[in-house]
Scaffold this motif. Structure first.
Motif: not given
Length: 656
Positions: A526-529, A534-538, A540-543
């Motif tokens: 859900a975070l990646r979607a 430009e922030s999709k790489a974050l 994993t860190v946010i999760y």
């Protein structure tokens, strides 16, 4: 009037009273298999001797001392929760610390099955049982206070799981032995509820002061060590009272000897079913450890995880086979006289229904609650303290409701008489039939509430939902425990209570594992979607960090994406938790109704005389003839002997 705890010395009368049941209809038969009628156990005989020398006043004094001990234990529990994070941060092997919770949970489940066997053979009102459990708890706190590595911390959780669960079970069996069925619901929850209400918020304050005054580096060590000493000291009054009761028994010239013990091998095989206990412990450990450590099916399953789970279920089937009754076993396979989990006990529909209800309830609760505080902090943007207070609403309301239901069950009949309504008995089905739908309503409302986290009334909405769930759980659990204990005869009471609580522990463990699977599979995707390109790489860190998720502006593009991801995941968990309420709504109709009365004579088959009024024209003798026609032994339906000591039974006042 028949004494439900006959005088010691008659081995055939400890286990059941000669008073037969009054059946509700002619077709109703005993809920427990006739083959389950066996001579009494030493611990039950010992409890009968103690009850023959104590008075109602003695019982009330003992409950005061027990409440003092419960208050201390509750303070230790809620205080330690404040500085546990600082204790675990002292170690570098954080991945190993998750194993501590798993180990504690496994040994807790084993204790639910083993402690009933211990109290039935050592003593249901034995000071030695409580001394052992308090010392194990003190050993756990001492190990945590002085641990230098993660291995010692995990070892401390072994003793914590055994002592915490063992103490809870020993207290419940003690209450069942020293109260009438009408008063039991109140005394089951009185000490624990009062202690929890007092300590749930004040305990965290004490924990905070410990860290502030003694420092975060070593303050948590002083916290564990402090309760190690306090709990032992506050246990002395209650244990001293139990010792004084046993001294009265030894000074009683009319006491009869207890049933003789066999040799150590016979006790381990027949009385404790050591083979069944080892199979049960191994199966629980091999199934729960890989599931919990791997955080559900979301993890990458390796060959070792799969092999452990397969072995666990294989051993579980062996345990089921070992527990089968004689007619299903090979003739060459020896049969324990008292299996770890008696097959005939599980045949009772009330016990089986409540096992399913409790397991589904805690699966539902565990699957939604485990990440609820994280959701409140990230999506709703409450402080950690406020999120904890909202979550604790359920616990506070549960405790208050449990006490209220217990008092209602105790005083319903006399209150109706005073109001001129006649002799109306309290029926256990009503709190169950009202409480379980309220639980489903409370968790069902969260499906809507989690989708609107920034609404001005969102906090109030969650508090209301938690309160509804707490009211429902307090109603049905308080009443259902009495119904389950009334469904079995005295000899199986401890085991039935253990099964009742084991279902909760098992459901909680499975619910947490399922929630971990859903959370781990859903939130990262859900975070990646939802995150900007430009922030999709974050993602994993946010999760992996709630602090990182909170650090973003809630109204920024990234903050809104995080909110929507958390909302989507919690909505799935809320739907899952609501679906788990469906078996509860069905199972509640299979729990037998018990009409509480002071005439609480224990009869064959686990029923109690006068639980339901006989039909017009029925009498006790007619019911006796009916029992003979259904094939019970002739001696089971004989008229009870005239009791010799009415005066002392009236003085005791526990079971009229």
């Amino acid at each position: 009037m028949v004494n439900p705890h006959p005088a010691a010395g008659r081995a055939d009368s400890y286990f059941e009273s000669p008073v037969p049941q009054l059946p509700i209809n002619d077709k109703e038969t005993a809920s427990i298999d006739e083959s389950s009628i066996k001579p009494d156990k030493r611990g039950i005989a010992s409890a009968s001797r103690v009850l023959s020398v104590i008075t109602k006043r003695d019982i009330h004094i003992a409950y005061g001392a027990l409440t003092l001990l419960a208050l201390s234990m509750a303070f230790a529990q809620y205080t330690s929760g404040t500085y546990t994070a600082y204790a675990t941060s002292a170690f570098k092997s954080h991945s190993m610390l998750a194993a501590a919770g798993v180990v504690s949970r496994v040994f807790s489940m084993v204790a639910y099955a083993m402690v009933p066997k211990i109290v039935d053979n050592v003593g249901r009102i034995s000071p030695m049982v409580f001394i052992t459990l308090i010392l194990l708890n003190a050993l756990s706190d001492a190990m945590m206070a002085g641990c230098k590595n993660v291995q010692t911390y995990i070892g401390a959780n072994v003793f914590s799981g055994l002592s915490g669960t063992g103490y809870e079970m020993a207290v419940q069996v003690y209450v069942a032995e020293t109260t009438s069925i009408v008063s039991r619901a109140f005394w089951n929850v009185a000490g624990d509820s009062f202690s929890s209400i007092v300590t749930m918020y004040s305990g965290s304050e004490i924990g905070g002061h410990i860290l502030d005054n003694w420092g975060v580096a070593n303050g948590w060590r002083w916290g564990y060590g402090m309760w190690c000493i306090i709990n032992v000291v506050l246990a002395i009054p209650f244990i001293s009272i139990l010792f004084s009761w046993h001294r009265r028994v030894r000074n009683d010239p009319n006491r009869e000897p207890l049933p003789r013990r066999g040799n150590i091998l016979q006790q381990l095989f027949h009385d404790y079913d050591i083979i069944g206990a080892m199979l049960f412990a191994a199966s629980v450990a091999l199934v729960l450890v890989p599931i919990t450590m791997a955080k559900g099916v979301a993890a990458k399953w390796g060959k070792q995880n799969i092999a452990m789970i397969c072995c666990g279920f294989g051993i579980l089937f062996l345990f089921i086979g070992w527990s089968l009754p004689r007619r299903y076993r090979p003739t060459w396979l020896p049969l324990p006289r008292y299996p770890l989990i008696p097959w005939y006990t599980l045949k009772d529909r009330s016990i089986l229904a409540m096992f399913i209800i409790n397991m589904c309830d805690f699966m539902s609760y565990g699957s939604f609650t485990i990440y609820f505080q994280s959701f409140m902090q990230v999506a709703v943007r409450t402080s950690p303290a406020k999120a904890s207070q909202i979550d604790n609403t359920l616990r506070i309301v549960f405790q208050v409701t449990a006490i209220t239901v217990g008092l209602t069950m105790r005083f319903w009949t006399p209150l109706c008489k005073k109001l001129g309504m006649g002799e109306r008995l309290f029926h256990t089905k009503w709190p169950i039939w009202i409480g379980i739908p309220l639980c489903a309503l409370g968790i069902g409302l969260d499906i809507n509430f989690v989708q609107h986290p920034r609404r001005s009334s969102s906090v109030a909405s969650f508090v209301i939902a938690k309160a509804i769930y707490g009211i429902g759980r307090g109603m049905f659990q308080t009443s259902s425990q009495v119904a389950v204990q009334a469904a079995v005869k005295r000899g199986e009471l401890a085991m039935a209570t253990g099964i009742f609580y084991f279902a909760m522990s098992l459901g909680g463990a499975v619910g947490v594992a399922v929630a971990g699977a859903v959370w781990g599979n859903t939130l990262p995707d859900a975070l990646r979607a939802n995150l900007p390109a430009e922030s999709k790489a974050l993602a994993t860190v946010i999760y992996g960090s709630i602090a990182k998720a909170i650090s973003y502006d809630p109204n920024s593009e990234i903050g809104l994406a995080i909110r929507d991801s958390y909302v989507h995941t919690m909505r799935i968990l809320a739907i899952l938790a609501t679906c788990l309420q469906i078996p509860m709504l069905i199972g509640m109709f299979f729990v037998k109704n018990v009409a509480l009365t002071q005439d609480e004579q224990i009869a064959h088959g686990g029923k109690r005389i006068a639980l339901d009024k006989p039909r017009d024209g029925e009498n006790v003798n007619a019911n006796l003839d009916g029992k003979n026609k259904r094939g019970l032994r002739e001696e089971d339906s004989q008229e009870p002997e005239q009791e010799k000591d009415h005066d002392h039974e009236d003085k005791l006042g526990l079971r009229p």
